[in-house]
Design a protein around this motif. Sequence first.
Motif, PDB file in Angstrom:
ATOM      1  N   HIS B  27       0.794  -1.235   0.000  1.00 37.37           N
ATOM      2  CA  HIS B  27       0.000   0.000   0.000  1.00 37.37           C
ATOM      3  C   HIS B  27       0.820   1.276   0.000  1.00 37.37           C
ATOM      4  CE1 HIS B  27      -3.293  -2.723   1.376  1.00 37.37           C
ATOM      5  NE2 HIS B  27      -3.940  -1.989   0.514  1.00 37.37           N
ATOM      6  N   GLU B  74     -18.336  -0.469  -1.284  1.00 37.98           N
ATOM      7  CA  GLU B  74     -18.285  -0.743  -2.724  1.00 37.98           C
ATOM      8  C   GLU B  74     -18.882  -2.125  -2.983  1.00 37.98           C
ATOM      9  OE1 GLU B  74     -14.229  -0.245  -3.916  1.00 37.98           O
ATOM     10  OE2 GLU B  74     -14.388   1.938  -3.930  1.00 37.98           O
ATOM     11  N   SER B  77     -17.077  -4.507  -5.423  1.00 36.40           N
ATOM     12  CA  SER B  77     -15.774  -5.114  -5.094  1.00 36.40           C
ATOM     13  C   SER B  77     -15.875  -5.860  -3.773  1.00 36.40           C
ATOM     14  CB  SER B  77     -14.697  -4.042  -4.982  1.00 36.40           C
ATOM     15  OG  SER B  77     -14.777  -3.128  -6.015  1.00 36.40           O
ATOM     16  N   ARG B  80     -16.833  -4.450  -0.150  1.00 37.75           N
ATOM     17  CA  ARG B  80     -15.854  -3.963   0.821  1.00 37.75           C
ATOM     18  C   ARG B  80     -16.183  -2.537   1.271  1.00 37.75           C
ATOM     19  NH1 ARG B  80     -10.534  -2.495  -2.935  1.00 37.75           N
ATOM     20  NH2 ARG B  80     -11.575  -0.869  -4.126  1.00 37.75           N
ATOM     21  N   THR B  82     -14.307   0.864   2.092  1.00 38.16           N
ATOM     22  CA  THR B  82     -12.997   1.429   1.800  1.00 38.16           C
ATOM     23  C   THR B  82     -13.003   2.946   1.986  1.00 38.16           C
ATOM     24  OG1 THR B  82     -11.238   1.496   0.152  1.00 38.16           O
ATOM     25  CG2 THR B  82     -13.476   1.624  -0.683  1.00 38.16           C
ATOM     26  N   ASP B 116      -8.474  -2.798   2.178  1.00 43.87           N
ATOM     27  CA  ASP B 116      -9.347  -2.765   0.998  1.00 43.87           C
ATOM     28  C   ASP B 116      -9.213  -4.075   0.207  1.00 43.87           C
ATOM     29  OD1 ASP B 116      -6.831  -2.446   0.085  1.00 43.87           O
ATOM     30  OD2 ASP B 116      -7.191  -0.629  -1.074  1.00 43.87           O
ATOM     31  N   TYR B 117      -8.821  -5.139   0.884  1.00 48.36           N
ATOM     32  CA  TYR B 117      -8.610  -6.469   0.273  1.00 48.36           C
ATOM     33  C   TYR B 117      -7.559  -6.420  -0.829  1.00 48.36           C
ATOM     34  CZ  TYR B 117     -13.020  -8.073   2.464  1.00 48.36           C
ATOM     35  OH  TYR B 117     -14.012  -8.417   3.337  1.00 48.36           O
ATOM     36  N   CYS B 118      -6.704  -5.398  -0.833  1.00 49.06           N
ATOM     37  CA  CYS B 118      -5.652  -5.247  -1.871  1.00 49.06           C
ATOM     38  C   CYS B 118      -6.252  -5.430  -3.268  1.00 49.06           C
ATOM     39  CB  CYS B 118      -4.509  -6.215  -1.638  1.00 49.06           C
ATOM     40  SG  CYS B 118      -3.698  -6.022  -0.049  1.00 49.06           S
ATOM     41  N   ASP B 119      -7.417  -4.857  -3.479  1.00 45.78           N
ATOM     42  CA  ASP B 119      -8.117  -4.932  -4.771  1.00 45.78           C
ATOM     43  C   ASP B 119      -8.363  -6.376  -5.214  1.00 45.78           C
ATOM     44  OD1 ASP B 119      -8.227  -2.163  -4.927  1.00 45.78           O
ATOM     45  OD2 ASP B 119      -6.227  -2.061  -5.819  1.00 45.78           O
ATOM     46  N   GLY B 120      -8.682  -7.242  -4.279  1.00 40.79           N
ATOM     47  CA  GLY B 120      -9.071  -8.609  -4.637  1.00 40.79           C
ATOM     48  C   GLY B 120      -7.996  -9.655  -4.431  1.00 40.79           C
TER      49      GLY B 120
END
Lengths: 348, 161
Positions: B27, B74, B77, B80, B82, B116-120
């Motif tokens: 991050h 969101e 996604s 989540r 965020t 943010d779940y590292c974008d998935g």
Amino acid sequence: MATENIPPMRNIRHLRPQKEWKEIIAIYLYLAGMGAGSFFIGTLISWLGVKLDPPFLSSLHLFGYTLNLSKVPIFWGPIMVAIGAPFLILDLGIKWRFMYACLNPRTSWVARGFIILSIFIVLGLVLLIKSVLPFGWLHSESTLWRIPEVIALVFALGTALYTGILLKATKSVPLWNTHLLPILFLVSALSTGSMSIILSTLGTGVFSHDAGALKVLMGAEQVLVVIEGIVLYLFLSRRYRAAEQGKDSVRLLLFGEMKMIFWGGVVFLGFIFPVVLEYIASFFPGNFVLIFAAGIFLLCGGFFLRVGILHAGIKDQIPMHRLMEIQYNMMAGRKVNPRITVHESQSH
Amino acid sequence: MDQKVLVVDQQKCTGCRLCELVCSVFHTGTSNPSRARLKIVKWEDVGLYLPMACNHCEKAYCVEVCPTKACHREPESNNRVTIDKNLCIGCRTCIIACPFGHPFFDIQERVTVKCDYCDGDPQCVRFCDIKAISFLDVDKTNVAKKREAALKLRASINPSR
């Protein structure tokens, strides 16, 4: 063989209150509350038509105009709120972005607070300036001014209540999550506000003779202090029973790290000293030093009340923490027990 | 789209804090665990470690108290929660409101940050050797516990097996 004692997880010396909101927020809450309370009491005095003695400086000659300062002591609250509001902005991570909160008033109480305070400051300052300026076209005695005065009065009440609602809105701190907190802050705002009016009219000779209006104000202020004491007692006793963390917060405030702030700052400075000093001062009608000292102590007490309540805020415990606590105590117990066994075997 | 969540097994966690390290690298680009989006709470004296990751609650207090809607959900996604760094004013109300002590204040960026779940593709899950953290479908979160309970039940009914 000696084994080190493991402190239990829930130990008063190991309580963890929130560290996010500190003195800056306490200053903000205090100045906003005191200013709003002062304006509220001042407007009521103005409406009742009570004639207070003028302050040190009843008028000021500036650029050929004569400014009327006689009503400044009862309308100076918005200045306090205007000084206090920047403290909230000072506490922000990125200061200039406070505008984002103003633009989203419906999102949360922080944003609503920006709006409430802004309206109060603007209206209050307009009324203060109106009372000072000598221009005839302002018609400062006109009854039409009652409309902005009523609106400002409502927003003054809103500002005083809001300081408590701001804390209440963060639901995960049991100490703050009660309707009694806004009421406590409102009563404290009114008592500190009325005292600030008394202080600002001191030294004008009002105590050298039988000043009825001031006596009534002093009486009202003392009643407010007593009500504040009762509300504080109710607040603490209810929170003590409300939740485990509420109990911890009250313990922290009364017997833990915050005990000096609570007993010294809130109880002695805020309640006992002012009441005792004002009682003594009633025997010396000409001596306003005692009243001045009582006033300063009471104002300090109001500030320490906010500091204490902010610093004693302990978050609610989640089930996971509770599970870990049970596990911790079980494991700590397992570690302590062998020591006892060794000790017993040695004694044999 | 199946919703996925982070599942923590605190019994497995050894407190190595590798997850904090990889989180901060992903991050912030720096190997600074204090800037990570999850924290390991430790009780070293008794060997207990609790990875505190965001639960992305259905009724999220951080979303409720955010004055600028920087903290938002969101649904597209993984549902989540965020924080938009460009909207956050750094008031830290969300930190006080969260009962899990989750959003963290990034001292360098002066805003609040959160998982943010590292974008998935959560880096903590990827690098946790002992699999104390996993990224599972919502309906499979309790499978391990159910399996354990079933095994215990079988052992109690038929001790010989």
